[in-house]
Structure formats: C-alpha cells, structure tokens
Design a protein around this motif. Structure first.
Motif, PDB file in Angstrom:
ATOM      1  N   VAL A 175       0.895  -1.350  -0.024  1.00 45.78           N
ATOM      2  CA  VAL A 175       0.090   0.129  -0.086  1.00 45.78           C
ATOM      3  C   VAL A 175       0.889   1.020  -0.026  1.00 45.78           C
ATOM      4  O   VAL A 175       1.804   1.251   0.856  1.00 45.78           O
ATOM      5  CB  VAL A 175      -1.048  -0.043   1.294  1.00 45.78           C
ATOM      6  N   GLU A 176       0.570   2.002  -1.031  1.00 44.06           N
ATOM      7  CA  GLU A 176       1.407   3.364  -1.049  1.00 44.06           C
ATOM      8  C   GLU A 176       0.926   4.561  -0.001  1.00 44.06           C
ATOM      9  O   GLU A 176      -0.315   4.549   0.593  1.00 44.06           O
ATOM     10  CB  GLU A 176       1.592   3.582  -2.434  1.00 44.06           C
ATOM     11  N   GLU A 177       1.729   5.375   0.131  1.00 45.75           N
ATOM     12  CA  GLU A 177       1.170   6.585   1.086  1.00 45.75           C
ATOM     13  C   GLU A 177       0.415   7.562   0.454  1.00 45.75           C
ATOM     14  O   GLU A 177      -0.507   8.161   1.167  1.00 45.75           O
ATOM     15  CB  GLU A 177       2.418   7.398   1.341  1.00 45.75           C
ATOM     16  N   GLU A 178       0.257   7.659  -0.738  1.00 47.11           N
ATOM     17  CA  GLU A 178      -0.215   8.803  -1.655  1.00 47.11           C
ATOM     18  C   GLU A 178      -1.183   8.190  -2.777  1.00 47.11           C
ATOM     19  O   GLU A 178      -0.572   7.153  -3.373  1.00 47.11           O
ATOM     20  CB  GLU A 178       0.415   9.977  -1.870  1.00 47.11           C
ATOM     21  N   TYR A 179      -2.398   8.474  -2.839  1.00 49.17           N
ATOM     22  CA  TYR A 179      -3.332   7.968  -4.060  1.00 49.17           C
ATOM     23  C   TYR A 179      -4.112   9.278  -4.545  1.00 49.17           C
ATOM     24  O   TYR A 179      -4.544  10.260  -3.831  1.00 49.17           O
ATOM     25  CB  TYR A 179      -4.403   6.954  -3.633  1.00 49.17           C
ATOM     26  N   TYR A 180      -4.332   9.328  -6.015  1.00 51.07           N
ATOM     27  CA  TYR A 180      -4.824  10.446  -6.836  1.00 51.07           C
ATOM     28  C   TYR A 180      -5.950  10.004  -7.836  1.00 51.07           C
ATOM     29  O   TYR A 180      -5.912   8.652  -8.025  1.00 51.07           O
ATOM     30  CB  TYR A 180      -3.772  11.246  -7.260  1.00 51.07           C
ATOM     31  N   ILE A 181      -6.835  10.642  -8.038  1.00 51.73           N
ATOM     32  CA  ILE A 181      -7.754  10.710  -9.074  1.00 51.73           C
ATOM     33  C   ILE A 181      -7.306  11.244 -10.227  1.00 51.73           C
ATOM     34  O   ILE A 181      -6.804  12.187 -10.420  1.00 51.73           O
ATOM     35  CB  ILE A 181      -9.316  11.308  -8.738  1.00 51.73           C
ATOM     36  N   ILE A 182      -7.456  10.469 -11.519  1.00 47.57           N
ATOM     37  CA  ILE A 182      -7.113  10.990 -12.810  1.00 47.57           C
ATOM     38  C   ILE A 182      -8.508  10.636 -13.708  1.00 47.57           C
ATOM     39  O   ILE A 182      -9.337  10.027 -13.147  1.00 47.57           O
ATOM     40  CB  ILE A 182      -6.026  10.208 -13.364  1.00 47.57           C
ATOM     41  N   GLY A 183      -8.465  11.257 -14.933  1.00 53.14           N
ATOM     42  CA  GLY A 183      -9.411  10.933 -15.665  1.00 53.14           C
ATOM     43  C   GLY A 183      -9.827  12.264 -16.293  1.00 53.14           C
ATOM     44  O   GLY A 183      -9.274  12.863 -17.135  1.00 53.14           O
ATOM     45  N   ASN A 187      -7.902  15.276 -18.402  1.00 54.77           N
ATOM     46  CA  ASN A 187      -7.958  15.069 -19.788  1.00 54.77           C
ATOM     47  C   ASN A 187      -7.562  13.693 -20.084  1.00 54.77           C
ATOM     48  O   ASN A 187      -6.963  13.367 -21.268  1.00 54.77           O
ATOM     49  CB  ASN A 187      -7.357  15.897 -20.443  1.00 54.77           C
ATOM     50  N   GLY A 188      -7.960  12.900 -19.254  1.00 58.10           N
ATOM     51  CA  GLY A 188      -7.690  11.444 -19.545  1.00 58.10           C
ATOM     52  C   GLY A 188      -5.976  10.899 -19.471  1.00 58.10           C
ATOM     53  O   GLY A 188      -5.772   9.437 -19.762  1.00 58.10           O
ATOM     54  N   SER A 189      -5.326  11.512 -19.086  1.00 60.48           N
ATOM     55  CA  SER A 189      -3.668  11.245 -18.900  1.00 60.48           C
ATOM     56  C   SER A 189      -3.584  11.241 -17.516  1.00 60.48           C
ATOM     57  O   SER A 189      -4.210  11.508 -16.755  1.00 60.48           O
ATOM     58  CB  SER A 189      -3.053  12.313 -19.845  1.00 60.48           C
ATOM     59  N   ILE A 190      -2.183  10.995 -17.420  1.00 60.60           N
ATOM     60  CA  ILE A 190      -1.469  10.734 -16.014  1.00 60.60           C
ATOM     61  C   ILE A 190      -0.756  12.238 -16.096  1.00 60.60           C
ATOM     62  O   ILE A 190       0.235  12.285 -16.362  1.00 60.60           O
ATOM     63  CB  ILE A 190      -0.373   9.543 -15.750  1.00 60.60           C
ATOM     64  N   ASP A 191      -1.478  13.279 -15.414  1.00 65.27           N
ATOM     65  CA  ASP A 191      -0.897  14.689 -15.334  1.00 65.27           C
ATOM     66  C   ASP A 191      -0.931  14.683 -13.875  1.00 65.27           C
ATOM     67  O   ASP A 191      -1.648  15.215 -13.107  1.00 65.27           O
ATOM     68  CB  ASP A 191      -1.679  15.412 -16.144  1.00 65.27           C
ATOM     69  N   TRP A 228     -13.158   8.547 -14.111  1.00 65.61           N
ATOM     70  CA  TRP A 228     -12.361   8.408 -13.080  1.00 65.61           C
ATOM     71  C   TRP A 228     -11.516   7.033 -12.778  1.00 65.61           C
ATOM     72  O   TRP A 228     -12.050   6.224 -12.864  1.00 65.61           O
ATOM     73  CB  TRP A 228     -13.054   8.933 -11.671  1.00 65.61           C
ATOM     74  N   ALA A 229     -10.393   7.281 -12.419  1.00 61.33           N
ATOM     75  CA  ALA A 229      -9.423   6.081 -11.966  1.00 61.33           C
ATOM     76  C   ALA A 229      -8.557   6.477 -10.843  1.00 61.33           C
ATOM     77  O   ALA A 229      -8.425   7.742 -10.616  1.00 61.33           O
ATOM     78  CB  ALA A 229      -8.767   5.537 -13.295  1.00 61.33           C
ATOM     79  N   VAL A 230      -8.218   5.509 -10.166  1.00 59.13           N
ATOM     80  CA  VAL A 230      -7.129   5.889  -9.079  1.00 59.13           C
ATOM     81  C   VAL A 230      -5.600   5.369  -9.399  1.00 59.13           C
ATOM     82  O   VAL A 230      -5.667   4.426  -9.833  1.00 59.13           O
ATOM     83  CB  VAL A 230      -7.749   5.197  -7.623  1.00 59.13           C
ATOM     84  N   GLU A 266      -4.717   0.990 -20.838  1.00 53.49           N
ATOM     85  CA  GLU A 266      -5.951   0.455 -21.073  1.00 53.49           C
ATOM     86  C   GLU A 266      -6.966   1.473 -21.294  1.00 53.49           C
ATOM     87  O   GLU A 266      -8.065   1.307 -22.233  1.00 53.49           O
ATOM     88  CB  GLU A 266      -6.427  -0.747 -20.261  1.00 53.49           C
ATOM     89  N   GLY A 267      -6.960   2.735 -20.825  1.00 48.94           N
ATOM     90  CA  GLY A 267      -7.927   3.759 -20.946  1.00 48.94           C
ATOM     91  C   GLY A 267      -9.141   3.320 -20.164  1.00 48.94           C
ATOM     92  O   GLY A 267     -10.144   3.943 -20.728  1.00 48.94           O
ATOM     93  N   ILE A 268      -9.349   2.478 -19.125  1.00 49.71           N
ATOM     94  CA  ILE A 268     -10.637   2.102 -18.486  1.00 49.71           C
ATOM     95  C   ILE A 268     -10.719   3.163 -17.172  1.00 49.71           C
ATOM     96  O   ILE A 268      -9.912   3.368 -16.814  1.00 49.71           O
ATOM     97  CB  ILE A 268     -10.599   0.621 -18.149  1.00 49.71           C
TER      98      ILE A 268
END
Length: 489
Positions: A175-183, A187-191, A228-230, A266-268
C-alpha cells in the motif's frame, strides 16, 4: 543493596518434589534455617539491541534467532538450576498493557524467535504497517530445574528494561502513502499537475486503507460522463504504470463495486453521469481476490440528528457540518439516544449503532446511545463527531460553557460561566467586558471552543474582538448553523 529472597532452600525443593516426583535423599530437617538471599545486582542483563533496526525478515530468512540481551553477571544461583527469561513487550515504558513472548538461552544470550516477536509487535502496536517502530521490552527472570521454576525477585521485579527498533514481517501486498484521481480532471492522461489527491484519516495506509475525495462535477462533465480512476504516487511520478480501474468495464457507472490493477494504457475508467459534488471512496488494500472495493455517493452537506429530544423529527434536530464530506461535527441536544441521517427524512442513509464508537448503515441498526463509563447519560448538550467513511462517531457531554479572554473579567486564566436554556441550545451571561478579545469554550478546557466572528462561530477559530465594553448580556445560539452570538450593552 536490596536483598531479594530466592526460595531455593530444601524446603522449596521439597515443594518441587511433591509436584514433579523428584526423590530427595533425606527428608529436610524441621528447622527454620536462614533463607538464602539473591541480590538484585547479582544478576545483570544488558541490551544487545543498541540503535540498530532488528529486521525480522532478514533474521528469519537466515534461519536465526534474534539476540535481544545478554547476561553479563550471575552469582549465587544454586547448583542444578538454570536461568530462564520471559520477555514482555509494550508500546510505552509503563508496560500497560504488555504482551509476553518466549525466549531461549544460548550460553549468556537471551534469544527470541522472529515469529514470536512479530506477533507481539502487531498486538502491542495494533498495526500491520511494515515500517520499523520502537517498542519497550523487559524480562521476567526465573531459576529453572526440569519443569519447575521460581521467579527471581517476586512478582514486581523485572530485568533489563530496554527499547528496540523492530521492522516486522511485511504483509503480502503493498500500500502506498498517496493516491490520486485521474480521468476527466486530467484530460484522460496521467498529469500530476491536474490529478486530485485523495486522503485517509492520516494514519498509516496499511492500517487505514480507505481513501476518499470529493469531486465537483459540472453539468457538461456529467453529460459526457465524468471519468475517474485511482493512481498511486509511483504511477503519477512515472507518468505511466498501474491504475485502479473498474474490474468490469460494463459496470463502470455503478455507484459501488470493485477496482482491479490495470495498465494505464488500457484507458478504462469509472463513470459518473450526475452533476454536483460526489464523494469517491476506495479501499486500497486488496481483498483475497485482489479486488479493491469502491463507492460513489452524492456528497452529503450535513447530517441530521433525530431522537427523543426533538420527537425523532429531523426538521427540529441540530445539524452536523463538514469541510470534507467525510468528517462531520457539531452541537446536538440529545435525550438518551439518537441517530444520524443523511437527509431530513428516513428515506436515505441512516447511521445507527454497530458497536461502541462504531456506526452502521444497516436498516435494522439500533439507536446510538450516549454513555460514560458504560453508564447511559441523560438529557443534555453534546459535541458530536461522525466519520461516514470510517463509520465512527463520538458524543462528548457538554457540562459547562464559558467565555474567556483578556476582554473578560477572568482574563485568560479564569472563564466566566454561562447559563443554559432548558433545551441547552442557548447560553447566556451578564458580565462586564473591556477592550480585548474572548472565546467561547466548553468543559473548562480547550478541546472544544468557538471563535471567529459573532455571526459565524467556528471551532478553533481566532479570538473574537470585544464589540461592546461595559456591562453586557452575551447570548450564544447553538440551535442552528452557523453558530452565532450577540453582545448587547
């Protein structure tokens, strides 16, 4: 030097015989000889832990034991007896509570099995976090012959109090210390510049793996489907890698379900098709099937508090407010029992009793009760908190409310006590104010206090400037949000 009696006379040996079928060559004489003594200083035990970190995995992989301490001196131990130790581990130097673990001896060294230390470590610290932590250790000493033993020094004597830094076995997941929402937000990328950070309670994510975040979805975003994805910090930093996304793309718009590890390429994504603020909650600790549970719900601006004090009427109850749509707090008039509800009715989420300090959303959950020392408390004012993600709550009885500050008669040392109304929601006091500032506080302490401005009082906020000097009547209104007060000359 203090003398500690060691019951190793023939009389004690006779006691061993009767228990263990030992044969004595002659019965002991019926006399009262001087009992041998064992000086506390005659048994010296020193720590071997030092400042090093004891890595239990490394020791276990080497098929070794952990050398914790060493006997540097022992005298007057009767022939035929050997030393033995039982370890105690605790999170504090008061050893309250303490967990015992077995040890063995290799000549002068006190050794422990990595498995035993790991079990004690987790029980003492109540954690599965694999990082090294410092624990307190001490030992009970025994003189042993066969299967019989006598504790040296009695029930209150311990040897070699020490601290040790122990790195426990790691769980079979990371388990990592930090998690983020992308989507949609990225704009669909890991920014990394646009990703939205999720939060947990602040505890180790191994112990509290539930992360949440509120996203404010516009009508246009909802019409197109808010994706959204984590992602963990490692993926965000690398710009590629593993994301947590729906296990079944056909169920991506479900309000609850499971995520799996997927490659970001995969872009899911999960999909939210409604506007307004939504709370996304994800448990980042995988279950036995390597699935991660999630939920999406409309963010709740307030919690209502129906109960006997208001006739079980949400509309007549006090509200708890929130800054993060996860943790709620506020003053509540309670008469014995109550519930939290997510709306001013019974048709939405209702929070009832699961266990002490724990909430349940089950429809049949019982009412919450206010207790102290396991005794039910009666009609009064309470400061309530609720975590609707962690499903925990508190209810602290408010026994007094007073004003305190350099603008009040008692200064910052003595508060001026206010008088409550019959429903405990309005508190008044006639007093004299001078130039300066003041605050409202409860129970003659600073854990629960209100400051800021008189038309919007906030817990822990800045001191309130005195608006009127001289003889005044101060009235504090806790019946509705925001909390307010008046100062009338």
């Amino acid at each position: 030097m203090k003398k500690i009696s060691l019951m190793l006379t023939l009389a004690l040996s006779l006691g061993f015989v009767s228990c263990d079928d030992y044969d004595l060559p002659n019965p002991p004489a019926q006399t009262n000889p001087q009992e041998p003594t064992f000086e506390a200083g005659s048994l010296n035990v020193s720590s071997l832990a030092g400042s090093m970190v004891i890595d239990l995995t490394t020791v276990n992989d080497a098929n070794e034991l952990v050398a914790l301490a060493e006997v540097t001196a022992v005298e007057n131990l009767p022939e035929g007896y050997e030393l033995s130790f039982v370890g105690q581990m605790a999170a504090n130097d008061a050893f309250s509570p303490a967990v015992e673990f077995e040890t063995s001896m290799d000549e002068t060294k006190v050794l422990a099995n990595p498995d035993d230390l790991d079990a004690a470590f987790h029980e003492v610290l109540n954690t599965i976090d694999p990082s090294a932590k410092t624990v307190n250790i001490r030992y009970k000493a025994y003189a042993v012959r066969g299967t019989s033993s006598v504790r040296l020094g009695g029930a209150d004597v311990y040897y070699c109090p020490m601290t040790a830094s122990i790195k426990p076995f790691a769980p079979d997941f990371t388990v990592e210390e930090e998690y983020y929402i992308i989507g949609t937000c990225t704009n669909g990328s890991i920014d990394a510049s646009k990703a939205i950070k999720m939060t947990n309670s602040g505890a180790s994510p191994y112990d509290d793996p539930v992360f949440s975040v509120v996203v404010d979805i516009t009508s246009d975003e909802a019409a197109g489907g808010y994706n959204w994805a984590v992602v963990p910090r490692s993926t965000l930093s690398a710009g590629k890698g593993t994301v947590l996304a729906p296990s079944d793309p056909e169920l991506a718009s479900d309000f609850e379900g499971y995520l799996v590890n997927r490659d970001a390429s995969e872009g899911i994504f999960g999909v939210i098709n409604a506007s307004n603020k939504h709370l996304i909650t994800v448990n980042v600790r995988p279950d036995s099937d390597d699935l991660y549970s999630y939920s999406v719900q409309l963010a709740i601006p307030n919690l209502w508090t129906p109960g006997p004090a208001n006739g079980w009427n949400q509309g007549a109850s006090q509200l708890l407010y929130t800054n993060d749509y996860k943790n709620y707090e506020g003053y509540v008039h309670i008469d014995g029992e109550f519930k939290f509800t997510s709306a001013p009715d019974w048709d939405h989420t209702n929070f009832g009793f699961a266990s002490a300090g724990k909430l349940s959303t089950d429809p049949g959950a019982g009412n919450l009760k206010v207790t102290q020392n396991d005794e039910a408390l009666g009609n009064g004012l309470y400061w309530c908190t609720a975590d609707i993600v962690g499903l925990t709550y508190t209810a602290t009885a408010i026994n007094t409310i007073g004003i305190i500050g350099d603008g009040t008669p008692g200064g910052w040392d003595n508060e001026t006590v206010m008088t409550p109304s019959a429903d405990f929601l309005t508190w008044t006091v006639k007093t004299t104010l001078k130039e300066g500032t003041f605050k409202f506080r409860a129970n003659n302490g600073w854990d629960i206090n209100l400051g800021g401005s008189l038309d919007d009082l906030t817990p822990g906020a800045d001191n309130i400037p005195v608006p009127e000097t001289g003889e005044v009547t101060i009235t504090l209104n806790l019946s509705s949000l925001p909390y307010t007060a008046t100062v009338v000359k």
